[in-house]
Write a protein that holds these residues in place. Structure first.
Motif, PDB file in Angstrom:
ATOM      1  N   LEU A 175     -17.754  43.612  -4.275  1.00 12.68           N
ATOM      2  CA  LEU A 175     -16.237  43.249  -2.589  1.00 12.68           C
ATOM      3  C   LEU A 175     -17.038  41.666  -1.520  1.00 12.68           C
ATOM      4  CD1 LEU A 175     -16.162  46.439  -1.503  1.00 12.68           C
ATOM      5  CD2 LEU A 175     -14.751  45.074  -2.968  1.00 12.68           C
ATOM      6  N   SER A 176     -15.996  40.979  -1.885  1.00 14.30           N
ATOM      7  CA  SER A 176     -16.797  39.361  -0.480  1.00 14.30           C
ATOM      8  C   SER A 176     -16.219  40.461   0.312  1.00 14.30           C
ATOM      9  CB  SER A 176     -16.027  38.602  -1.139  1.00 14.30           C
ATOM     10  OG  SER A 176     -15.499  38.899  -2.782  1.00 14.30           O
ATOM     11  N   ALA A 177     -15.380  40.764   0.861  1.00 17.40           N
ATOM     12  CA  ALA A 177     -15.200  41.278   2.511  1.00 17.40           C
ATOM     13  C   ALA A 177     -13.931  42.247   2.897  1.00 17.40           C
ATOM     14  CB  ALA A 177     -14.433  40.297   3.848  1.00 17.40           C
ATOM     15  N   LEU A 178     -14.581  42.907   4.030  1.00 25.16           N
ATOM     16  CA  LEU A 178     -12.982  43.646   4.448  1.00 25.16           C
ATOM     17  C   LEU A 178     -11.672  43.309   4.943  1.00 25.16           C
ATOM     18  CD1 LEU A 178     -15.369  47.031   5.446  1.00 25.16           C
ATOM     19  CD2 LEU A 178     -14.235  46.617   3.256  1.00 25.16           C
ATOM     20  N   ALA A 179     -11.165  43.794   4.931  1.00 25.41           N
ATOM     21  CA  ALA A 179      -9.462  43.226   6.041  1.00 25.41           C
ATOM     22  C   ALA A 179      -8.772  44.280   6.867  1.00 25.41           C
ATOM     23  CB  ALA A 179      -9.203  42.365   5.420  1.00 25.41           C
ATOM     24  N   SER A 180      -8.547  43.437   7.644  1.00 21.51           N
ATOM     25  CA  SER A 180      -7.420  44.700   8.142  1.00 21.51           C
ATOM     26  C   SER A 180      -6.934  44.081   9.396  1.00 21.51           C
ATOM     27  CB  SER A 180      -8.671  45.638   9.174  1.00 21.51           C
ATOM     28  OG  SER A 180      -7.523  47.017   9.649  1.00 21.51           O
ATOM     29  N   ILE A 181      -6.026  44.920  10.318  1.00 21.23           N
ATOM     30  CA  ILE A 181      -5.342  43.808  11.614  1.00 21.23           C
ATOM     31  C   ILE A 181      -6.211  44.170  12.840  1.00 21.23           C
ATOM     32  CG2 ILE A 181      -4.384  46.366  12.551  1.00 21.23           C
ATOM     33  CD1 ILE A 181      -1.950  44.366  12.656  1.00 21.23           C
ATOM     34  N   GLU A 182      -6.092  42.659  13.284  1.00 21.09           N
ATOM     35  CA  GLU A 182      -6.466  42.649  14.721  1.00 21.09           C
ATOM     36  C   GLU A 182      -7.062  43.701  15.623  1.00 21.09           C
ATOM     37  OE1 GLU A 182      -5.959  37.810  16.208  1.00 21.09           O
ATOM     38  OE2 GLU A 182      -4.957  39.864  16.731  1.00 21.09           O
ATOM     39  N   ARG A 183      -5.714  44.725  16.119  1.00 19.93           N
ATOM     40  CA  ARG A 183      -6.176  45.770  17.047  1.00 19.93           C
ATOM     41  C   ARG A 183      -6.816  46.875  16.435  1.00 19.93           C
ATOM     42  NH1 ARG A 183      -0.494  48.673  16.805  1.00 19.93           N
ATOM     43  NH2 ARG A 183      -1.960  49.886  18.384  1.00 19.93           N
ATOM     44  N   LYS A 184      -7.790  46.154  15.576  1.00 18.58           N
ATOM     45  CA  LYS A 184      -8.707  47.282  14.991  1.00 18.58           C
ATOM     46  C   LYS A 184     -10.061  46.648  14.548  1.00 18.58           C
ATOM     47  CE  LYS A 184      -6.028  51.171  13.720  1.00 18.58           C
ATOM     48  NZ  LYS A 184      -5.990  52.573  13.802  1.00 18.58           N
ATOM     49  N   GLN A 185      -9.772  45.775  15.065  1.00 20.47           N
ATOM     50  CA  GLN A 185     -11.204  44.470  15.011  1.00 20.47           C
ATOM     51  C   GLN A 185     -12.508  45.193  15.753  1.00 20.47           C
ATOM     52  OE1 GLN A 185     -10.322  41.058  16.449  1.00 20.47           O
ATOM     53  NE2 GLN A 185     -10.111  41.220  18.896  1.00 20.47           N
ATOM     54  N   ASP A 186     -12.064  46.601  16.398  1.00 21.22           N
ATOM     55  CA  ASP A 186     -13.589  47.191  16.981  1.00 21.22           C
ATOM     56  C   ASP A 186     -13.471  48.441  16.657  1.00 21.22           C
ATOM     57  OD1 ASP A 186     -11.220  47.594  18.301  1.00 21.22           O
ATOM     58  OD2 ASP A 186     -11.902  47.916  20.887  1.00 21.22           O
ATOM     59  N   GLU A 187     -12.662  48.614  16.070  1.00 21.85           N
ATOM     60  CA  GLU A 187     -12.640  50.206  15.282  1.00 21.85           C
ATOM     61  C   GLU A 187     -14.291  50.326  14.872  1.00 21.85           C
ATOM     62  OE1 GLU A 187     -11.749  54.075  15.303  1.00 21.85           O
ATOM     63  OE2 GLU A 187      -9.963  52.133  15.696  1.00 21.85           O
ATOM     64  N   PRO A 188     -14.509  51.839  15.265  1.00 19.12           N
ATOM     65  CA  PRO A 188     -16.745  52.067  15.241  1.00 19.12           C
ATOM     66  C   PRO A 188     -16.245  52.318  13.794  1.00 19.12           C
ATOM     67  CG  PRO A 188     -15.618  53.258  16.728  1.00 19.12           C
ATOM     68  CD  PRO A 188     -14.359  52.470  16.542  1.00 19.12           C
ATOM     69  N   GLY A 189     -15.561  52.659  12.660  1.00 20.33           N
ATOM     70  CA  GLY A 189     -15.509  53.900  11.252  1.00 20.33           C
ATOM     71  C   GLY A 189     -15.648  51.898  10.367  1.00 20.33           C
ATOM     72  N   LEU A 190     -14.785  51.547  10.531  1.00 17.50           N
ATOM     73  CA  LEU A 190     -14.542  49.940   9.818  1.00 17.50           C
ATOM     74  C   LEU A 190     -15.552  48.989  10.259  1.00 17.50           C
ATOM     75  CD1 LEU A 190     -10.892  48.898  10.518  1.00 17.50           C
ATOM     76  CD2 LEU A 190     -11.717  50.003   8.544  1.00 17.50           C
ATOM     77  N   LEU A 191     -16.382  48.959  11.563  1.00 10.86           N
ATOM     78  CA  LEU A 191     -17.029  48.435  12.036  1.00 10.86           C
ATOM     79  C   LEU A 191     -18.339  48.606  11.025  1.00 10.86           C
ATOM     80  CD1 LEU A 191     -17.141  47.772  15.492  1.00 10.86           C
ATOM     81  CD2 LEU A 191     -16.809  45.616  13.695  1.00 10.86           C
ATOM     82  N   ALA A 192     -18.611  49.920  10.742  1.00  9.83           N
ATOM     83  CA  ALA A 192     -19.544  50.971  10.317  1.00  9.83           C
ATOM     84  C   ALA A 192     -19.245  50.671   9.181  1.00  9.83           C
ATOM     85  CB  ALA A 192     -20.107  51.891  11.383  1.00  9.83           C
ATOM     86  N   LEU A 193     -17.971  50.413   8.202  1.00  7.37           N
ATOM     87  CA  LEU A 193     -18.049  50.359   6.803  1.00  7.37           C
ATOM     88  C   LEU A 193     -18.815  49.123   6.161  1.00  7.37           C
ATOM     89  CD1 LEU A 193     -17.567  52.223   4.783  1.00  7.37           C
ATOM     90  CD2 LEU A 193     -15.168  50.381   5.018  1.00  7.37           C
ATOM     91  N   SER A 194     -18.258  48.000   7.547  1.00  8.41           N
ATOM     92  CA  SER A 194     -18.629  46.557   7.453  1.00  8.41           C
ATOM     93  C   SER A 194     -20.193  46.312   7.246  1.00  8.41           C
ATOM     94  CB  SER A 194     -18.571  45.570   8.565  1.00  8.41           C
ATOM     95  OG  SER A 194     -19.041  44.296   8.027  1.00  8.41           O
ATOM     96  N   ARG A 195     -20.896  47.696   7.773  1.00  7.53           N
ATOM     97  CA  ARG A 195     -22.851  47.545   7.712  1.00  7.53           C
ATOM     98  C   ARG A 195     -22.779  47.955   6.433  1.00  7.53           C
ATOM     99  NH1 ARG A 195     -21.958  48.104  13.437  1.00  7.53           N
ATOM    100  NH2 ARG A 195     -21.868  50.479  12.971  1.00  7.53           N
ATOM    101  N   ILE A 196     -21.959  48.877   6.105  1.00 11.90           N
ATOM    102  CA  ILE A 196     -22.490  50.284   4.868  1.00 11.90           C
ATOM    103  C   ILE A 196     -22.921  49.000   4.023  1.00 11.90           C
ATOM    104  CG2 ILE A 196     -22.098  52.221   3.911  1.00 11.90           C
ATOM    105  CD1 ILE A 196     -21.332  53.616   6.308  1.00 11.90           C
ATOM    106  N   LEU A 197     -21.647  48.639   3.621  1.00 12.91           N
ATOM    107  CA  LEU A 197     -21.413  47.204   2.216  1.00 12.91           C
ATOM    108  C   LEU A 197     -21.547  46.207   2.778  1.00 12.91           C
ATOM    109  CD1 LEU A 197     -17.410  48.417   1.783  1.00 12.91           C
ATOM    110  CD2 LEU A 197     -19.577  49.451   0.444  1.00 12.91           C
ATOM    111  N   ASN A 198     -22.386  45.485   3.568  1.00  5.84           N
ATOM    112  CA  ASN A 198     -22.896  44.508   3.777  1.00  5.84           C
ATOM    113  C   ASN A 198     -22.221  43.692   3.506  1.00  5.84           C
ATOM    114  OD1 ASN A 198     -24.884  42.608   4.899  1.00  5.84           O
ATOM    115  ND2 ASN A 198     -26.042  42.762   2.653  1.00  5.84           N
ATOM    116  N   VAL A 199     -21.197  43.570   4.062  1.00  5.75           N
ATOM    117  CA  VAL A 199     -19.839  42.089   4.083  1.00  5.75           C
ATOM    118  C   VAL A 199     -19.305  42.058   5.195  1.00  5.75           C
ATOM    119  CG1 VAL A 199     -19.435  42.990   1.855  1.00  5.75           C
ATOM    120  CG2 VAL A 199     -18.317  43.859   3.152  1.00  5.75           C
TER     121      VAL A 199
END
Length: 140
Positions: A36-60
């Motif tokens: 995987l290269s990256a994760l993407a979502s909509i701006e209103r989710k940029q501070d969503e804890p689960g998405l931020l944690a997933l980004s750290r877990i996957l290191n993307v």
């Protein structure tokens, strides 16, 4: 290779729930999460804890786009959700976000490699560079 996971989710969706959805979709397609290269979502989710944690877990990285930017991908969506539109002004967060970021990162045409998958709390899609542009089967 450019592979971007697009995600939409309810507020409070856990990283574990998101990871299970991502892993399930990738396993179905025979793709290892290390690609995987990256994760993407909509701006209103940029501070969503689960998405931020997933980004750290996957290191993307997690990159987010405005609803207006994502709406430009509407014609390329496999599914247009009235519910998503009512909440976000975008007919499909996961697919459009995946397409938007994959297109931004790649210097080649991109397409949906895995169309929208849905769990109780989230949606997932995968977009990337089409290795064979003359062959367009989308995994379902």
């Amino acid at each position: 290779m450019t592979l971007v996971v697009g995600l939409g989710c309810q507020r409070g969706c856990s990283a574990q729930a998101l990871l299970a959805l991502v892993d399930s979709g990738l396993a179905e397609a025979g793709i290892d999460r290390q690609h995987l290269s990256a994760l993407a979502s909509i701006e209103r989710k940029q501070d969503e804890p689960g998405l931020l944690a997933l980004s750290r877990i996957l290191n993307v990285p997690l990159l987010c786009f405005s609803a207006a930017h994502l709406s430009a991908y509407e014609e390329r969506l496999s599914h247009k959700s009235a519910v998503a539109f009512a909440h976000t002004q975008c007919h499909g967060v996961a697919e459009s976000a995946a397409l938007a970021l994959a297109e931004q990162l790649a210097s080649a045409p991109v397409r949906l490699l895995i169309t929208r998958r849905k769990s109780a709390q989230a949606t997932f899609a995968l977009a990337g560079v089409d290795a064979n542009p003359d062959n367009h089967p989308t995994r379902s």
